[in-house]
Design an enzyme around this catalytic site. Sequence first.
Site, PDB file in Angstrom:
ATOM      1  NE  ARG A  39      -4.330  -1.216   0.048  1.00 37.44           N
ATOM      2  CZ  ARG A  39      -4.478  -2.164  -0.885  1.00 37.44           C
ATOM      3  NH1 ARG A  39      -3.518  -2.372  -1.775  1.00 37.44           N
ATOM      4  NH2 ARG A  39      -5.575  -2.889  -0.955  1.00 37.44           N
ATOM      5  CG  HIS A  93      -2.933  -0.244  -7.002  1.00 36.49           C
ATOM      6  ND1 HIS A  93      -3.306   0.504  -5.916  1.00 36.49           N
ATOM      7  CD2 HIS A  93      -3.078  -1.543  -6.615  1.00 36.49           C
ATOM      8  CE1 HIS A  93      -3.669  -0.301  -4.925  1.00 36.49           C
ATOM      9  NE2 HIS A  93      -3.538  -1.552  -5.328  1.00 36.49           N
ATOM     10  CD  GLU A 143      -2.457   3.732  -5.475  1.00 32.87           C
ATOM     11  OE1 GLU A 143      -3.428   3.169  -6.014  1.00 32.87           O
ATOM     12  OE2 GLU A 143      -1.596   3.126  -4.846  1.00 32.87           O
TER      13      GLU A 143
HETATM   14  P1  NAD Z   1      -1.563 -10.761   5.108  1.00 37.09           P
HETATM   15  O1  NAD Z   1      -2.496 -10.230   6.139  1.00 37.09           O
HETATM   16  O2  NAD Z   1      -1.671 -12.194   4.715  1.00 37.09           O
HETATM   17  O3  NAD Z   1      -0.051 -10.507   5.552  1.00 37.09           O
HETATM   18  C1  NAD Z   1       0.376  -9.316   6.148  1.00 37.09           C
HETATM   19  C2  NAD Z   1       1.524  -9.663   7.085  1.00 37.09           C
HETATM   20  O4  NAD Z   1       2.026  -8.451   7.617  1.00 37.09           O
HETATM   21  C3  NAD Z   1       1.096 -10.548   8.283  1.00 37.09           C
HETATM   22  O5  NAD Z   1       1.918 -11.677   8.373  1.00 37.09           O
HETATM   23  C4  NAD Z   1       1.264  -9.624   9.480  1.00 37.09           C
HETATM   24  O6  NAD Z   1       1.671 -10.324  10.640  1.00 37.09           O
HETATM   25  C5  NAD Z   1       2.330  -8.677   8.991  1.00 37.09           C
HETATM   26  N1  NAD Z   1       2.337  -7.397   9.685  1.00 37.09           N
HETATM   27  C6  NAD Z   1       1.276  -6.669  10.107  1.00 37.09           C
HETATM   28  N2  NAD Z   1       1.703  -5.535  10.692  1.00 37.09           N
HETATM   29  C7  NAD Z   1       3.053  -5.554  10.619  1.00 37.09           C
HETATM   30  C8  NAD Z   1       4.068  -4.656  11.032  1.00 37.09           C
HETATM   31  N3  NAD Z   1       3.777  -3.525  11.681  1.00 37.09           N
HETATM   32  N4  NAD Z   1       5.342  -4.968  10.777  1.00 37.09           N
HETATM   33  C9  NAD Z   1       5.670  -6.130  10.131  1.00 37.09           C
HETATM   34  N5  NAD Z   1       4.757  -7.036   9.739  1.00 37.09           N
HETATM   35  C10 NAD Z   1       3.462  -6.740   9.972  1.00 37.09           C
HETATM   36  O7  NAD Z   1      -1.726  -9.805   3.852  1.00 37.09           O
HETATM   37  P2  NAD Z   1      -1.402 -10.138   2.319  1.00 37.09           P
HETATM   38  O8  NAD Z   1      -2.600 -10.727   1.680  1.00 37.09           O
HETATM   39  O9  NAD Z   1      -0.106 -10.825   2.250  1.00 37.09           O
HETATM   40  O10 NAD Z   1      -1.267  -8.643   1.751  1.00 37.09           O
HETATM   41  C11 NAD Z   1      -0.144  -7.850   2.066  1.00 37.09           C
HETATM   42  C12 NAD Z   1      -0.321  -6.441   1.540  1.00 37.09           C
HETATM   43  O11 NAD Z   1      -0.471  -6.470   0.123  1.00 37.09           O
HETATM   44  C13 NAD Z   1      -1.547  -5.698   2.070  1.00 37.09           C
HETATM   45  O12 NAD Z   1      -1.181  -4.355   2.309  1.00 37.09           O
HETATM   46  C14 NAD Z   1      -2.492  -5.703   0.902  1.00 37.09           C
HETATM   47  O13 NAD Z   1      -3.379  -4.620   0.949  1.00 37.09           O
HETATM   48  C15 NAD Z   1      -1.506  -5.570  -0.233  1.00 37.09           C
HETATM   49  N6  NAD Z   1      -2.054  -5.963  -1.548  1.00 37.09           N
HETATM   50  C16 NAD Z   1      -1.763  -5.166  -2.612  1.00 37.09           C
HETATM   51  C17 NAD Z   1      -2.257  -5.495  -3.867  1.00 37.09           C
HETATM   52  C18 NAD Z   1      -1.948  -4.637  -5.073  1.00 37.09           C
HETATM   53  O14 NAD Z   1      -2.750  -4.615  -6.009  1.00 37.09           O
HETATM   54  N7  NAD Z   1      -0.813  -3.969  -5.142  1.00 37.09           N
HETATM   55  C19 NAD Z   1      -3.063  -6.626  -4.020  1.00 37.09           C
HETATM   56  C20 NAD Z   1      -3.291  -7.447  -2.921  1.00 37.09           C
HETATM   57  C21 NAD Z   1      -2.782  -7.100  -1.668  1.00 37.09           C
END
Ligand code: NAD
Length: 303
Positions: A229, A277, A258
């Site tokens: 994000r 994105h 964005e």
């Molecule tokens: P997820 O919830 O499976 O994993 C997130 C991880 O981050 C978890 O393991 C959690 O413990 C860890 N975490 C939370 N807070 C933290 C912190 N302060 N420091 C370190 N680690 C921390 O999520 P995901 O499905 O793997 O998605 C990850 C990111 O990707 C999210 O921000 C999601 O919005 C983003 N995303 C972006 C797109 C895109 O189009 N670019 C698409 C899908 C997801």
Amino acid sequence: MKVLVADAINEKGIENLKEVADVTVDTSITPEDLVKTIKEYDGIIVRSRTKVTKEVIANADNLKIIARAGVGVDNIDLDAATEKGIMVVNSPESTSITVAEHTMGLLLSMARKLSIADKSVKEGKWEKKRFMGVELRNKTLGVIGMGRIGSQVVNRCKAFEMDAVAYDPYLPEEVATQMGVELTDLETVLKKADFITIHVPLTPETKHLISHDEFELMKDSAFITNCARGGIIDEDALYDALKNEKIGGAALDVYEEEPPAEDSKLFELDNIVLTPHIAASTQEAQRDAAIIVADEIIELFKG
Ligand code: NAD
């Protein structure tokens, strides 16, 4: 049971839904019409275009489920839905592989300067010396956030013979060990990694997690990518780090704003790769998202 599909989703999801519900597809419905007609429906499927606001929910007399085909439910008023006892579902797992693959694309693009090499060839140049790259093999990947996407990136990087260190205070040590990843603190990840990849949610804790002090800790040759994000990396600090060659390069799929401003200073730089994105945009991810949310609705309606 009646379901409104208010944003374009994959046909397979609609097909499955039709087995249990009367489905209306209106992907150009206006906010005003949605407020007027929502009372007719038991379920609604949206992506990001349609906003399921407090006003929509106030008029949703029969609504039992709001489904977001994809990740993130920022376009749904969760408090209003909860107050009315309406279930909200999404499909974060549908895009994990797709985002992990996009991350691999960005890692390789940074390592081999693919986007500027492409631009240069199309400008009629042949600058072989300018595009000396580095291998991923034997380099250290630094993962920030080892959830669904972060762990898929690790799996892929292992195939490239990379080592991995990770910062995720919520991940049990044994899970990291099983994946062959050294779990450590943020500072160590930033100091050790050749390629840093961010996969945490944007929260008050992760806002500007990577700023001036963190860039100072990185190797001068380090590359960093953010497909999570916008706002997790402080873009002003990133600009300074790239401009002053404090790090080797960066790649972003997400931005603090964005789309970014047309005169964004990041556009001046050669050592950054930018995508709009699109990390979750594949046919497979969109199909899976539609099927997963359709299944959630089918399960609810079947009781
Ligand atoms: P997820 O919830 O499976 O994993 C997130 C991880 O981050 C978890 O393991 C959690 O413990 C860890 N975490 C939370 N807070 C933290 C912190 N302060 N420091 C370190 N680690 C921390 O999520 P995901 O499905 O793997 O998605 C990850 C990111 O990707 C999210 O921000 C999601 O919005 C983003 N995303 C972006 C797109 C895109 O189009 N670019 C698409 C899908 C997801």
